[in-house]
Motif scaffolding. Structure first.
Motif, PDB file in Angstrom:
ATOM      1  N   GLU A  70       0.826  -1.205   0.000  1.00 54.51           N
ATOM      2  CA  GLU A  70       0.000   0.000   0.000  1.00 54.51           C
ATOM      3  C   GLU A  70       0.861   1.256   0.000  1.00 54.51           C
ATOM      4  N   LEU A  71       1.942   1.250   0.768  1.00 54.84           N
ATOM      5  CA  LEU A  71       2.844   2.399   0.790  1.00 54.84           C
ATOM      6  C   LEU A  71       3.554   2.573  -0.548  1.00 54.84           C
ATOM      7  N   ARG A  72       3.836   1.473  -1.245  1.00 53.08           N
ATOM      8  CA  ARG A  72       4.413   1.565  -2.586  1.00 53.08           C
ATOM      9  C   ARG A  72       3.458   2.320  -3.515  1.00 53.08           C
ATOM     10  N   ARG A  73       2.158   2.026  -3.404  1.00 56.51           N
ATOM     11  CA  ARG A  73       1.159   2.719  -4.231  1.00 56.51           C
ATOM     12  C   ARG A  73       1.149   4.218  -3.931  1.00 56.51           C
ATOM     13  N   GLU A  74       1.273   4.551  -2.650  1.00 60.65           N
ATOM     14  CA  GLU A  74       1.271   5.970  -2.275  1.00 60.65           C
ATOM     15  C   GLU A  74       2.497   6.692  -2.843  1.00 60.65           C
ATOM     16  N   VAL A  75       3.645   6.019  -2.823  1.00 62.42           N
ATOM     17  CA  VAL A  75       4.860   6.602  -3.413  1.00 62.42           C
ATOM     18  C   VAL A  75       4.667   6.792  -4.916  1.00 62.42           C
ATOM     19  N   SER A  76       4.027   5.820  -5.551  1.00 65.38           N
ATOM     20  CA  SER A  76       3.786   5.902  -6.991  1.00 65.38           C
ATOM     21  C   SER A  76       2.907   7.097  -7.347  1.00 65.38           C
ATOM     22  N   LYS A  77       1.930   7.387  -6.500  1.00 63.62           N
ATOM     23  CA  LYS A  77       1.046   8.530  -6.748  1.00 63.62           C
ATOM     24  C   LYS A  77       1.818   9.849  -6.753  1.00 63.62           C
ATOM     25  N   LEU A  78       2.964   9.876  -6.062  1.00 62.23           N
ATOM     26  CA  LEU A  78       3.775  11.085  -5.983  1.00 62.23           C
ATOM     27  C   LEU A  78       4.858  11.123  -7.063  1.00 62.23           C
ATOM     28  N   GLY A  79       4.831  10.123  -7.985  1.00 61.28           N
ATOM     29  CA  GLY A  79       5.715  10.186  -9.142  1.00 61.28           C
ATOM     30  C   GLY A  79       7.016   9.423  -9.047  1.00 61.28           C
ATOM     31  N   PHE A  80       7.096   8.411  -8.153  1.00 58.23           N
ATOM     32  CA  PHE A  80       8.334   7.663  -7.992  1.00 58.23           C
ATOM     33  C   PHE A  80       8.065   6.161  -7.978  1.00 58.23           C
ATOM     34  N   VAL A  81       9.065   5.407  -8.431  1.00 58.97           N
ATOM     35  CA  VAL A  81       8.998   3.944  -8.472  1.00 58.97           C
ATOM     36  C   VAL A  81       9.948   3.386  -7.417  1.00 58.97           C
ATOM     37  N   VAL A  82       9.504   2.337  -6.722  1.00 57.37           N
ATOM     38  CA  VAL A  82      10.318   1.718  -5.668  1.00 57.37           C
ATOM     39  C   VAL A  82      10.493   0.240  -5.975  1.00 57.37           C
ATOM     40  N   ARG A  83      11.709  -0.249  -5.794  1.00 52.65           N
ATOM     41  CA  ARG A  83      11.949  -1.687  -5.855  1.00 52.65           C
ATOM     42  C   ARG A  83      12.774  -2.081  -4.624  1.00 52.65           C
ATOM     43  N   ASP A  84      12.700  -3.344  -4.252  1.00 53.05           N
ATOM     44  CA  ASP A  84      13.320  -3.803  -3.014  1.00 53.05           C
ATOM     45  C   ASP A  84      14.388  -4.852  -3.270  1.00 53.05           C
ATOM     46  N   GLU A  85      15.384  -4.864  -2.396  1.00 52.84           N
ATOM     47  CA  GLU A  85      16.323  -5.971  -2.273  1.00 52.84           C
ATOM     48  C   GLU A  85      16.384  -6.296  -0.796  1.00 52.84           C
ATOM     49  N   GLY A  86      15.587  -7.279  -0.392  1.00 48.84           N
ATOM     50  CA  GLY A  86      15.419  -7.543   1.030  1.00 48.84           C
ATOM     51  C   GLY A  86      14.666  -6.385   1.665  1.00 48.84           C
ATOM     52  N   THR A  87      15.258  -5.784   2.692  1.00 52.90           N
ATOM     53  CA  THR A  87      14.639  -4.610   3.313  1.00 52.90           C
ATOM     54  C   THR A  87      15.224  -3.307   2.786  1.00 52.90           C
ATOM     55  N   ARG A  88      16.154  -3.390   1.818  1.00 56.32           N
ATOM     56  CA  ARG A  88      16.725  -2.192   1.201  1.00 56.32           C
ATOM     57  C   ARG A  88      15.802  -1.707   0.094  1.00 56.32           C
ATOM     58  N   GLN A  89      15.600  -0.395   0.031  1.00 53.78           N
ATOM     59  CA  GLN A  89      14.736   0.195  -0.971  1.00 53.78           C
ATOM     60  C   GLN A  89      15.555   1.014  -1.972  1.00 53.78           C
ATOM     61  N   TYR A  90      15.152   0.912  -3.239  1.00 60.61           N
ATOM     62  CA  TYR A  90      15.773   1.681  -4.312  1.00 60.61           C
ATOM     63  C   TYR A  90      14.673   2.454  -5.032  1.00 60.61           C
ATOM     64  N   TRP A  91      14.987   3.648  -5.483  1.00 58.36           N
ATOM     65  CA  TRP A  91      13.961   4.513  -6.067  1.00 58.36           C
ATOM     66  C   TRP A  91      14.429   5.159  -7.363  1.00 58.36           C
ATOM     67  N   ARG A  92      13.464   5.559  -8.160  1.00 60.46           N
ATOM     68  CA  ARG A  92      13.719   6.383  -9.342  1.00 60.46           C
ATOM     69  C   ARG A  92      12.466   7.197  -9.644  1.00 60.46           C
ATOM     70  N   ALA A  93      12.621   8.253 -10.419  1.00 58.95           N
ATOM     71  CA  ALA A  93      11.457   9.018 -10.874  1.00 58.95           C
ATOM     72  C   ALA A  93      10.712   8.210 -11.920  1.00 58.95           C
ATOM     73  N   GLN A  94       9.402   8.375 -11.989  1.00 59.26           N
ATOM     74  CA  GLN A  94       8.609   7.604 -12.942  1.00 59.26           C
ATOM     75  C   GLN A  94       8.861   8.001 -14.390  1.00 59.26           C
ATOM     76  N   THR A  95       8.971   9.280 -14.633  1.00 54.73           N
ATOM     77  CA  THR A  95       8.984   9.772 -16.008  1.00 54.73           C
ATOM     78  C   THR A  95      10.396   9.769 -16.590  1.00 54.73           C
ATOM     79  N   THR A  96      11.031   8.584 -16.597  1.00 55.63           N
ATOM     80  CA  THR A  96      12.351   8.464 -17.224  1.00 55.63           C
ATOM     81  C   THR A  96      12.221   8.037 -18.667  1.00 55.63           C
ATOM     82  N   GLY A  97      11.028   7.573 -19.066  1.00 52.55           N
ATOM     83  CA  GLY A  97      10.820   7.167 -20.445  1.00 52.55           C
ATOM     84  C   GLY A  97      10.433   8.350 -21.308  1.00 52.55           C
ATOM     85  N   SER A  98      10.297   8.069 -22.591  1.00 50.67           N
ATOM     86  CA  SER A  98       9.922   9.126 -23.522  1.00 50.67           C
ATOM     87  C   SER A  98       8.458   9.014 -23.880  1.00 50.67           C
TER      88      SER A  98
END
Length: 235
Positions: free
Chosen positions: A207-235
């Motif tokens: 659910e928190l991932r969805r909330e982050v997505s609404k603000l324009g960012f993507v999250v992926r996990d490696e265990g409990t470590r989180q990695y992020w990027r902005a959504q609009t990296t594509g063309s």
């Protein structure tokens, strides 16, 4: 990424087949009945062990005997077996791929994504990920079954399958508390999500991932470590 649309016939369903579902229910029923039937004997044997915990409940079980007690215990075991089979099926991702949509069904909920909105599909470890045309994350669900089948179905139906994984993987950065490049609201959500990941609260983390997505960012996990990027990296 331009992908030709094939002239396709029937939708492709990937997940537990009807036969496997029947086997799960039959197997769960048999195991449940057997467990219920033998619970008094198991409890009696457990009480002979010097280190066994929960002696009170075990003695209560062994004190109830007779035909009706066996019938009731067996029925309770049957109900538990059926419930377990239903939960396994519900918790397993079911994917239906057609010429127009990808439908994801899990945990009693369904999400349908149209072809025009999809920019890439790939597997991230054990997760099936669908991205939009601008790199935004449309769906991310755990998928542990027949990865070859899902790749084959999506490519045959003309969807942009990415065999090398996430096409934007080089854009991800490790999240640390109060990252300067992120808005305060996103940092707060990721901090709460880190706690959810540590506590293995999968529903809350999702659910928190969805909330982050609404603000324009993507999250992926490696265990409990989180990695992020902005959504609009594509063309």
């Amino acid at each position: 990424m331009n992908v030709s649309r094939p002239l396709y016939r029937e939708p492709t369903a990937i997940g537990f087949s009807g036969a496997v579902r029947v086997l799960l229910f039959v197997g769960g029923s048999v195991l449940g009945l057997a467990l219920g039937y033998f619970i008094p004997l198991i409890a009696k044997w457990a009480l002979t062990l010097p280190w066994v915990p929960y002696e009170g409940p075990l003695k209560l079980i062994t004190s109830v005997s007779g035909l009706w007690a066996t019938v009731i215990a067996s029925l309770l075991g049957l109900a538990a077996g059926l419930w377990f089979a239903q939960e396994v099926i519900k918790d397993t991702l079911h994917v239906v791929v057609s010429g127009e949509t990808i439908r994801l069904e899990k945990d009693g909920a369904a999400q349908e994504l149209t072809r025009e909105t999809i920019g890439a599909v790939f597997l991230d470890g054990k997760q099936l990920v669908v991205l939009g045309n601008k790199g935004e994350e449309l769906a991310r669900e755990t998928y542990e079954w027949a990865s070859g089948r899902i790749a084959g179905a999506l490519t045959e139906h003309g969807y942009p399958w990415s065999p090398g994984g996430d096409p934007y993987k080089e854009h991800f950065r490790r999240w640390v508390p109060d990252t300067a490049d992120l808005p305060p609201a996103v940092n707060a959500l990721l901090k709460a999500r880190e706690i959810a990941l540590q506590k293995k609260e999968k529903g809350e983390a999702k659910e928190l991932r969805r909330e982050v997505s609404k603000l324009g960012f993507v999250v992926r996990d490696e265990g409990t470590r989180q990695y992020w990027r902005a959504q609009t990296t594509g063309s």
